[in-house]
Scaffold this motif. Structure first.
Motif, PDB file in Angstrom:
ATOM      1  N   VAL A  86     -15.933   8.252  19.144  1.00  0.00           N
ATOM      2  CA  VAL A  86     -15.318   8.968  18.082  1.00  0.00           C
ATOM      3  C   VAL A  86     -14.167  10.202  18.566  1.00  0.00           C
ATOM      4  O   VAL A  86     -15.488  11.037  19.484  1.00  0.00           O
ATOM      5  N   SER A  87     -13.143  10.239  18.653  1.00  0.00           N
ATOM      6  CA  SER A  87     -12.530  11.448  19.700  1.00  0.00           C
ATOM      7  C   SER A  87     -13.348  13.074  19.170  1.00  0.00           C
ATOM      8  O   SER A  87     -12.940  13.020  17.343  1.00  0.00           O
ATOM      9  N   ALA A  88     -13.560  14.197  19.102  1.00  0.00           N
ATOM     10  CA  ALA A  88     -13.900  14.618  18.932  1.00  0.00           C
ATOM     11  C   ALA A  88     -12.705  15.607  18.422  1.00  0.00           C
ATOM     12  O   ALA A  88     -11.723  16.529  18.729  1.00  0.00           O
ATOM     13  N   SER A  89     -12.773  15.563  16.952  1.00  0.00           N
ATOM     14  CA  SER A  89     -11.078  15.817  16.420  1.00  0.00           C
ATOM     15  C   SER A  89     -11.326  17.541  16.475  1.00  0.00           C
ATOM     16  O   SER A  89     -12.513  18.611  16.386  1.00  0.00           O
ATOM     17  N   ALA A  90     -10.529  18.532  16.392  1.00  0.00           N
ATOM     18  CA  ALA A  90      -9.932  19.193  16.812  1.00  0.00           C
ATOM     19  C   ALA A  90     -10.513  20.185  15.351  1.00  0.00           C
ATOM     20  O   ALA A  90     -10.930  21.979  15.700  1.00  0.00           O
ATOM     21  N   GLU A  91     -11.098  19.946  14.535  1.00  0.00           N
ATOM     22  CA  GLU A  91     -11.336  20.955  12.521  1.00  0.00           C
ATOM     23  C   GLU A  91     -12.125  21.310  13.277  1.00  0.00           C
ATOM     24  O   GLU A  91     -13.475  20.650  14.408  1.00  0.00           O
ATOM     25  N   SER A  92     -12.489  22.970  13.130  1.00  0.00           N
ATOM     26  CA  SER A  92     -13.720  23.622  12.863  1.00  0.00           C
ATOM     27  C   SER A  92     -14.673  23.542  12.037  1.00  0.00           C
ATOM     28  O   SER A  92     -13.884  23.378  10.488  1.00  0.00           O
ATOM     29  N   ARG A 101     -18.922  26.097  22.703  1.00  0.00           N
ATOM     30  CA  ARG A 101     -17.921  24.800  23.284  1.00  0.00           C
ATOM     31  C   ARG A 101     -16.801  24.103  22.464  1.00  0.00           C
ATOM     32  O   ARG A 101     -15.672  24.206  22.810  1.00  0.00           O
ATOM     33  N   ARG A 102     -17.424  23.654  20.476  1.00  0.00           N
ATOM     34  CA  ARG A 102     -16.960  22.878  19.931  1.00  0.00           C
ATOM     35  C   ARG A 102     -16.034  23.907  18.330  1.00  0.00           C
ATOM     36  O   ARG A 102     -14.891  23.782  18.826  1.00  0.00           O
ATOM     37  N   GLY A 103     -16.424  24.897  19.206  1.00  0.00           N
ATOM     38  CA  GLY A 103     -15.903  26.257  18.085  1.00  0.00           C
ATOM     39  C   GLY A 103     -16.095  26.224  16.288  1.00  0.00           C
ATOM     40  O   GLY A 103     -15.695  26.486  15.489  1.00  0.00           O
ATOM     41  N   TYR A 104     -17.320  25.389  16.496  1.00  0.00           N
ATOM     42  CA  TYR A 104     -17.819  25.335  15.467  1.00  0.00           C
ATOM     43  C   TYR A 104     -18.488  26.765  15.096  1.00  0.00           C
ATOM     44  O   TYR A 104     -19.109  27.500  15.521  1.00  0.00           O
ATOM     45  N   ASN A 105     -18.706  27.106  13.593  1.00  0.00           N
ATOM     46  CA  ASN A 105     -19.819  27.988  13.133  1.00  0.00           C
ATOM     47  C   ASN A 105     -21.266  27.669  12.613  1.00  0.00           C
ATOM     48  O   ASN A 105     -21.117  26.637  11.558  1.00  0.00           O
ATOM     49  N   LEU A 106     -21.485  28.031  13.834  1.00  0.00           N
ATOM     50  CA  LEU A 106     -23.340  27.493  13.461  1.00  0.00           C
ATOM     51  C   LEU A 106     -24.044  28.432  12.653  1.00  0.00           C
ATOM     52  O   LEU A 106     -24.170  29.300  13.017  1.00  0.00           O
ATOM     53  N   ALA A 108     -24.788  17.908  21.191  1.00  0.00           N
ATOM     54  CA  ALA A 108     -23.362  16.524  21.643  1.00  0.00           C
ATOM     55  C   ALA A 108     -23.305  15.111  19.831  1.00  0.00           C
ATOM     56  O   ALA A 108     -22.163  14.654  18.886  1.00  0.00           O
ATOM     57  N   PRO A 109     -24.302  14.857  20.188  1.00  0.00           N
ATOM     58  CA  PRO A 109     -24.378  12.872  19.430  1.00  0.00           C
ATOM     59  C   PRO A 109     -24.342  13.808  18.084  1.00  0.00           C
ATOM     60  O   PRO A 109     -23.823  13.419  16.950  1.00  0.00           O
ATOM     61  N   ALA A 110     -25.592  14.246  17.237  1.00  0.00           N
ATOM     62  CA  ALA A 110     -25.235  14.593  15.953  1.00  0.00           C
ATOM     63  C   ALA A 110     -23.850  15.289  15.600  1.00  0.00           C
ATOM     64  O   ALA A 110     -24.120  14.991  14.859  1.00  0.00           O
ATOM     65  N   ASP A 145     -21.295  14.588  16.909  1.00  0.00           N
ATOM     66  CA  ASP A 145     -20.166  13.420  16.731  1.00  0.00           C
ATOM     67  C   ASP A 145     -20.613  12.391  15.474  1.00  0.00           C
ATOM     68  O   ASP A 145     -19.365  11.876  14.910  1.00  0.00           O
ATOM     69  N   ALA A 146     -21.281  12.773  15.233  1.00  0.00           N
ATOM     70  CA  ALA A 146     -22.290  11.195  14.308  1.00  0.00           C
ATOM     71  C   ALA A 146     -21.474  12.022  12.804  1.00  0.00           C
ATOM     72  O   ALA A 146     -20.842  11.161  11.971  1.00  0.00           O
ATOM     73  N   ILE A 147     -21.896  14.050  12.056  1.00  0.00           N
ATOM     74  CA  ILE A 147     -20.993  14.243  11.420  1.00  0.00           C
ATOM     75  C   ILE A 147     -19.222  13.746  11.457  1.00  0.00           C
ATOM     76  O   ILE A 147     -19.063  13.221  10.541  1.00  0.00           O
ATOM     77  N   LEU A 148     -18.851  13.345  12.397  1.00  0.00           N
ATOM     78  CA  LEU A 148     -17.698  13.803  12.991  1.00  0.00           C
ATOM     79  C   LEU A 148     -17.132  11.745  12.618  1.00  0.00           C
ATOM     80  O   LEU A 148     -15.932  11.739  11.496  1.00  0.00           O
ATOM     81  N   ALA A 149     -18.261  11.318  12.619  1.00  0.00           N
ATOM     82  CA  ALA A 149     -18.138   9.503  12.570  1.00  0.00           C
ATOM     83  C   ALA A 149     -18.223   9.530  10.835  1.00  0.00           C
ATOM     84  O   ALA A 149     -17.137   8.750  10.605  1.00  0.00           O
ATOM     85  N   TYR A 150     -18.782  10.593  10.593  1.00  0.00           N
ATOM     86  CA  TYR A 150     -18.856  10.066   8.775  1.00  0.00           C
ATOM     87  C   TYR A 150     -17.902  10.773   8.084  1.00  0.00           C
ATOM     88  O   TYR A 150     -17.557  10.183   7.491  1.00  0.00           O
ATOM     89  N   ARG A 151     -17.276  11.459   9.193  1.00  0.00           N
ATOM     90  CA  ARG A 151     -16.102  12.648   7.866  1.00  0.00           C
ATOM     91  C   ARG A 151     -15.012  11.614   8.308  1.00  0.00           C
ATOM     92  O   ARG A 151     -13.968  11.615   7.711  1.00  0.00           O
ATOM     93  N   ALA A 152     -14.981  11.011   9.350  1.00  0.00           N
ATOM     94  CA  ALA A 152     -13.952  10.024   9.762  1.00  0.00           C
ATOM     95  C   ALA A 152     -13.844   8.553   8.986  1.00  0.00           C
ATOM     96  O   ALA A 152     -13.779   7.388   9.282  1.00  0.00           O
ATOM     97  N   GLY A 153     -14.777   8.569   7.837  1.00  0.00           N
ATOM     98  CA  GLY A 153     -15.897   7.220   6.999  1.00  0.00           C
ATOM     99  C   GLY A 153     -16.050   5.899   8.129  1.00  0.00           C
ATOM    100  O   GLY A 153     -15.537   5.502   7.650  1.00  0.00           O
TER     101      GLY A 153
END
Ligand code: GYE
Length: 305
Positions: free
Chosen positions: A10-16, A44-49, A266-268, A270-278
């Motif tokens: 899953v390509s890491a999307s730019a969405e924050s 690194r991903r610009g996420y709000n943690l 990273a894998p955690a 990426d799993a959320i991004l994959a979920y959001r990408a269906g």
């Protein structure tokens, strides 16, 4: 770790994203590394943690997860301190359509209630430790065991994996076993009681199996204070692969450790991004580490310090 993980495609999307992270606490050097690594990956991903330290208390973790749900975060990372008692709050997250990713430990809840678990196979770790010890001692060893936090999947499954292997060796036996709660202080205190309980510990105890390096490091101190040479009079095998255990090997005080990767962000994510990408996400993303011996300790220490 990425190579082994099916979600890396899953390509890491730019969405924050805004992610809630309910961390157990800071009981061990490994856990501190995990926290630092996940925070760095979010940065690194610009996420709000949104980070919560539960101080080892499940009720604090449940409160934190409920707060993340109320804030409408995009995903939740949860390192569950114990296996049981999560169904209700996981149902609440599911009802709010917020994916929960378990990191480094598991739960006994229905896997439909969380997106995935990013954790090693603790049974394999316990089995690897036992196999190394069986080979080292030709299947003859009286063992003392420092267990991890009572009720945690790491402690339950490391013990199960270790026990399953030594059950094949009639002359390998665990003579004392107690929880040191994954901390150095706990490991030292319990090892002191093990040593005091034996008339001649050097002769009566062949090896220590510790569920993590931090308890082993505490136990090494207890042995030295009792005039016992750790790794020589009593063999030492543990799990995590923290820098200080490689240092102990360099000092001739530990025999083996099994690496546990702390870089689970990273894998955690990426799993959320994959979920959001269906996309479908496997229920368990695992990557067990190798066993290390003193011969490569200096190189491993320099890589990690
Ligand atoms: O081995 C220990 C930490 O949950 C697998 O928890 C993790 C364990 C790790 O306290 O150092």
């Amino acid at each position: 770790l990425c190579v082994a993980l099916p979600v890396c495609s899953v390509s890491a999307s730019a969405e924050s994203l805004t992610i809630g992270f309910s961390q157990i606490g800071s009981e061990s050097g490994w856990r501190t590394s995990e926290t630092e690594s996940i925070k760095a990956e979010a940065e690194r991903r610009g996420y709000n943690l949104k980070f919560s330290d539960a101080q080892q208390k499940q009720e604090n973790q449940i409160k934190a997860v409920r707060s993340f749900i109320a804030q409408g975060v995009d995903g939740i990372l949860l390192a569950p301190v114990v296996e049981t008692g999560w169904d209700q709050v996981l149902k609440e997250a599911k009802r709010a359509h917020i994916p929960v990713v378990l990191v480094d430990r598991g739960v006994d809840a229905n896997p439909d209630l969380y997106l995935t678990k990013v954790a090693s196979d603790f049974r394999e770790e316990g089995a690897l430790a036992a196999s190394w010890l069986a080979a080292k001692t030709n299947g003859k060893c009286n063992i003392v065991e420092l267990q991890g936090t009572v009720g945690s999947s790491a402690a339950i499954d490391r013990k199960a994996g270790f026990d399953a292997v030594i059950s094949n060796f009639p002359n390998m036996k665990i003579i004392r076993s107690q929880s040191g709660d994954f901390t150095r202080a706990g490991g030292k205190e319990v090892m002191e009681s093990f040593l005091k309980a034996e008339s001649n510990p050097k002769k009566d105890i062949c090896a220590l199996f510790s569920h993590n390096d931090d308890m082993a490091l505490g136990a090494i101190l207890a042995m030295k204070e009792a005039g016992i040479k750790p790794s020589k009079d009593i063999l030492v095998v543990s799990i995590d692969g923290v820098p200080d255990i490689f240092k102990a090997m360099m000092d001739g005080e530990s025999n083996a450790t099994i690496e546990l990767n702390p870089h689970l962000g990273a894998p955690a994510f990426d799993a959320i991004l994959a979920y959001r990408a269906g996309k479908t996400v496997p229920k368990w993303i695992k990557a067990n580490g190798p066993l290390y011996l003193p011969d490569t300790a200096a190189a491993e220490y320099n890589k990690r310090k």
